[in-house]
Design a protein around this motif. Structure first.
Motif, PDB file in Angstrom:
ATOM      1  N   THR A   1       4.178 -73.805  39.044  1.00 27.58           N
ATOM      2  CA  THR A   1       2.660 -73.044  39.038  1.00 27.58           C
ATOM      3  C   THR A   1       2.379 -73.207  38.633  1.00 27.58           C
TER       4      THR A   1
ATOM      5  N   LEU B   1      -1.965 -71.020  36.959  1.00 27.70           N
ATOM      6  CA  LEU B   1      -2.773 -69.968  37.251  1.00 27.70           C
ATOM      7  C   LEU B   1      -4.428 -69.808  37.653  1.00 27.70           C
TER       8      LEU B   1
ATOM      9  N   HIS C   1      -4.974 -62.327  33.474  1.00 25.09           N
ATOM     10  CA  HIS C   1      -3.904 -62.360  33.356  1.00 25.09           C
ATOM     11  C   HIS C   1      -3.704 -63.574  32.430  1.00 25.09           C
TER      12      HIS C   1
ATOM     13  N   ASP D   1      -1.589 -63.796  29.911  1.00 28.27           N
ATOM     14  CA  ASP D   1      -0.119 -64.603  29.962  1.00 28.27           C
ATOM     15  C   ASP D   1       0.442 -64.659  31.225  1.00 28.27           C
ATOM     16  N   SER D   2       0.098 -64.697  32.444  1.00 31.58           N
ATOM     17  CA  SER D   2       0.577 -64.748  33.603  1.00 31.58           C
ATOM     18  C   SER D   2       0.730 -65.955  33.746  1.00 31.58           C
TER      19      SER D   2
ATOM     20  N   SER E   1       0.831 -68.699  40.572  1.00 27.71           N
ATOM     21  CA  SER E   1       1.729 -68.790  41.359  1.00 27.71           C
ATOM     22  C   SER E   1       1.631 -70.152  41.702  1.00 27.71           C
TER      23      SER E   1
ATOM     24  N   ASP F   1       8.075 -56.567  39.831  1.00 34.89           N
ATOM     25  CA  ASP F   1       8.691 -56.872  38.467  1.00 34.89           C
ATOM     26  C   ASP F   1       9.976 -56.483  37.913  1.00 34.89           C
TER      27      ASP F   1
ATOM     28  N   ARG G   1       7.808 -60.902  38.740  1.00 32.73           N
ATOM     29  CA  ARG G   1       6.955 -61.507  39.586  1.00 32.73           C
ATOM     30  C   ARG G   1       5.989 -59.972  39.980  1.00 32.73           C
ATOM     31  N   ASP G   2       4.994 -59.966  39.902  1.00 28.99           N
ATOM     32  CA  ASP G   2       3.725 -58.361  40.307  1.00 28.99           C
ATOM     33  C   ASP G   2       3.375 -58.165  41.325  1.00 28.99           C
TER      34      ASP G   2
ATOM     35  N   LEU H   1       2.047 -62.673  41.384  1.00 26.47           N
ATOM     36  CA  LEU H   1       1.553 -63.843  39.434  1.00 26.47           C
ATOM     37  C   LEU H   1       2.575 -63.341  39.257  1.00 26.47           C
ATOM     38  N   LEU H   2       3.158 -64.754  38.834  1.00 25.22           N
ATOM     39  CA  LEU H   2       4.660 -64.762  38.049  1.00 25.22           C
ATOM     40  C   LEU H   2       4.881 -64.340  36.338  1.00 25.22           C
ATOM     41  N   TYR H   3       5.477 -63.955  35.661  1.00 25.52           N
ATOM     42  CA  TYR H   3       6.210 -63.637  34.129  1.00 25.52           C
ATOM     43  C   TYR H   3       6.404 -64.392  33.210  1.00 25.52           C
TER      44      TYR H   3
END
Length: 506
Positions: free
Chosen positions: A310, A312, A320, A322-323, A326, A346, A395-396, A400-402
């Motif tokens: 991934t 950002l 974002h 902290d993300s 993707s 989430d 994933r929100d 986007l992934l966290y």
């Protein structure tokens, strides 16, 4: 694995990389001089011809343990061109780790700098493995016949990169021509690299991230400048002197670089900063933004088993921070439950990487391959084998992934993945040490530092320190060694690592 969404020009052998550049454009610059694409392609052909003259069988492994210069930059292309498999060795490793890689890979040829070769001991080099100096390879590049581009198939093995696991010694990740080629195309695409770009290569070429500095720049027609830096100031000076536009790093390096006094005109030369090997903190992002306001910042997440997963986009870094972002081009990233079904928005789940960037497994290790490389979840559009990362993410709603947590016990220090077991084995080899547990503890500069707990008397600590300094590379050295009278146990009688981590690593 079927390749889909491949660029119109298709996947080519990785040794064709230099053929994409303008023959008169600069391709490699450094202390050894500058070469354009035409000259560098000729050097590559000569180095490949030199390797071919050893008469090794197709697919034989060639290890390199060399300084970051023209030979190191071209070996990843020259070995595959000669029908061989390249095994780069981290220059920071010491003889025990090098011996493991040579023996595990079954290397038939080893090329190293004289100073590094002198540290090898009897038994480190396996029988049948020829050893040659880097100077010999460099000399071969200056004249003689050149070997033309290969006709390797996309799935042919091109490289084995050794990475540490949470248990046991380093394992070799098998990478194909397609893995390397598509990784270069993907990164060059989302970074927007062009022939006008100059990349300062400060990361070791033994890492997939470090090797891709070369590949993504060359596939874009740009110029690379390899640098074995001694201090962060060396990086600043190189950015200035070489008009560097692109710099890839890991969090500990960024921490050191933002502490320097960057002249405005020097900072303005950088157009993009890329990060992997650990997450950037909000304060660090703020400092990078302040010092390099004209540079795009690309936080990235990757696995050696699938190269990169991934990124950002710079436009989302401030909103974002902290993300993890993707999926990169050619990567399909799914977040799944234990039963393999895709999670809801989430909802935490395991990150699974699918698609043509997935490696071919671990070299001669079917057991560990079966643990990490498994059938893709039913929801995958690629199918085939996927990398089940062991990392928990969410994933929100916008995709986007966290990052949530890591399931294994790996220690990430200064961008290095460190196996606790390797440190522990070295410690228990010392007389008087009954057991050992290595933990990662938070460190502002390193991301994590190593804390070593030993069941021994305090008087044994100096002997442990001496042994570790002799057997392990600098980045594996513990920041602290604590002697304990006993270790906590779980109901099965095993060491309760979670309890130790809760008490000493919190």
């Amino acid at each position: 694995m079927p390749l889909t969404n491949v660029p119109s020009e298709g996947v080519r052998p990785i040794d064709h990389l230099l053929l994409r550049g303008d023959i008169d454009a600069p391709a490699l610059d450094g202390r050894s001089g500058s070469q354009n694409y035409g000259e560098l392609e000729c050097s590559l052909g000569r180095l490949a011809a030199w390797l071919a003259r050893f008469g090794l069988e197709p697919g034989a492994r060639v290890a390199s343990w060399i300084a970051k210069g023209p030979v190191a930059a071209l070996m990843p292309l020259a070995a595959p061109r000669a029908g061989l498999v390249h095994v780069p060795v981290n220059p920071l490793l010491k003889h025990r780790q090098v011996a493991h890689i040579l023996n595990d890979s079954g290397a038939a040829l080893m090329i190293g700098t004289a100073s590094r070769l002198s540290t090898l001991k009897d038994g480190d080099v396996p029988p049948g493995c020829e050893v040659h100096r880097e100077d010999d390879a460099a000399c071969a590049m200056t004249g003689g016949d050149a070997l033309g581009p290969s006709d390797a198939a996309p799935d042919d093995l091109a490289a084995i990169l050794y990475t540490s696991g949470s248990t046991g010694r380093p394992k070799g990740v098998m990478l194909s021509h397609a893995n390397l080629w598509l990784g270069a195309v993907a990164v060059a695409d989302y970074l927007g690299l062009t022939p006008a770009d100059r990349t300062l290569c400060v990361l070791p070429f033994s890492f997939d991230y470090g090797q891709n500095q070369l590949f993504s720049t060359w596939i874009s027609g740009g110029c690379v400048y390899p640098l074995d830096y001694l201090t962060p100031r060396d990086v600043l000076k190189s950015v200035d002197r070489r008009d560097i536009t692109t710099l890839a790093g890991v969090p500990p390096l960024w921490v050191q670089l933002v502490e320097l006094d960057w002249p405005t005109e020097v900072a303005a030369k950088l157009r993009r900063l890329t990060n992997s090997g650990g997450a950037l903190t909000r304060p660090l992002v703020g400092k990078l933004r302040a010092i390099f306001p004209g540079a795009d910042l690309y936080p990235m997440y990757g696995l050696t088993e699938a190269f990169r997963s991934t990124y950002l986009p710079p436009a989302l870094v401030d909103s974002h921070p902290d993300s993890m972002g993707s999926a990169i081009p050619f990567a399909e990233i799914l977040v799944v439950r234990p039963d393999g079904s895709v999670t809801a928005d989430d909802e935490p789940g395991e990150l699974v990487h699918c698609g043509p960037l997935v490696a071919q497994g671990y070299w001669r290790d079917p057991a560990r391959t079966a643990e990490r490389f498994r059938a893709a979840p039913a929801a995958s559009r690629y199918g085939g084998m996927a990398v089940w990362s062991g990392d928990t993410v969410r994933r929100d709603a916008r995709g986007l992934l966290y990052f949530v947590g890591r399931d294994d016990a790996m220690i990430k220090s200064a961008g290095n993945r460190i196996s606790p077991t390797e440190i522990e084995e070295a410690a228990v080899a010392v007389d008087g040490v009954a057991e050992a547990v290595a933990l990662g503890v938070s460190d502002e500069r390193l991301g994590q530092a190593v804390l070593l707990l030993v069941r021994a008397s305090p008087g044994d600590v100096p002997a442990i320190e001496k042994r570790l300094k002799a057997d392990l590379p600098n980045f594996m050295q513990p920041r602290e060694i604590r002697a304990l009278a006993k270790f906590p146990r779980n109901p099965n009688g095993k060491i309760d690592r979670a309890a130790l981590a809760g008490e000493y690593a919190s």
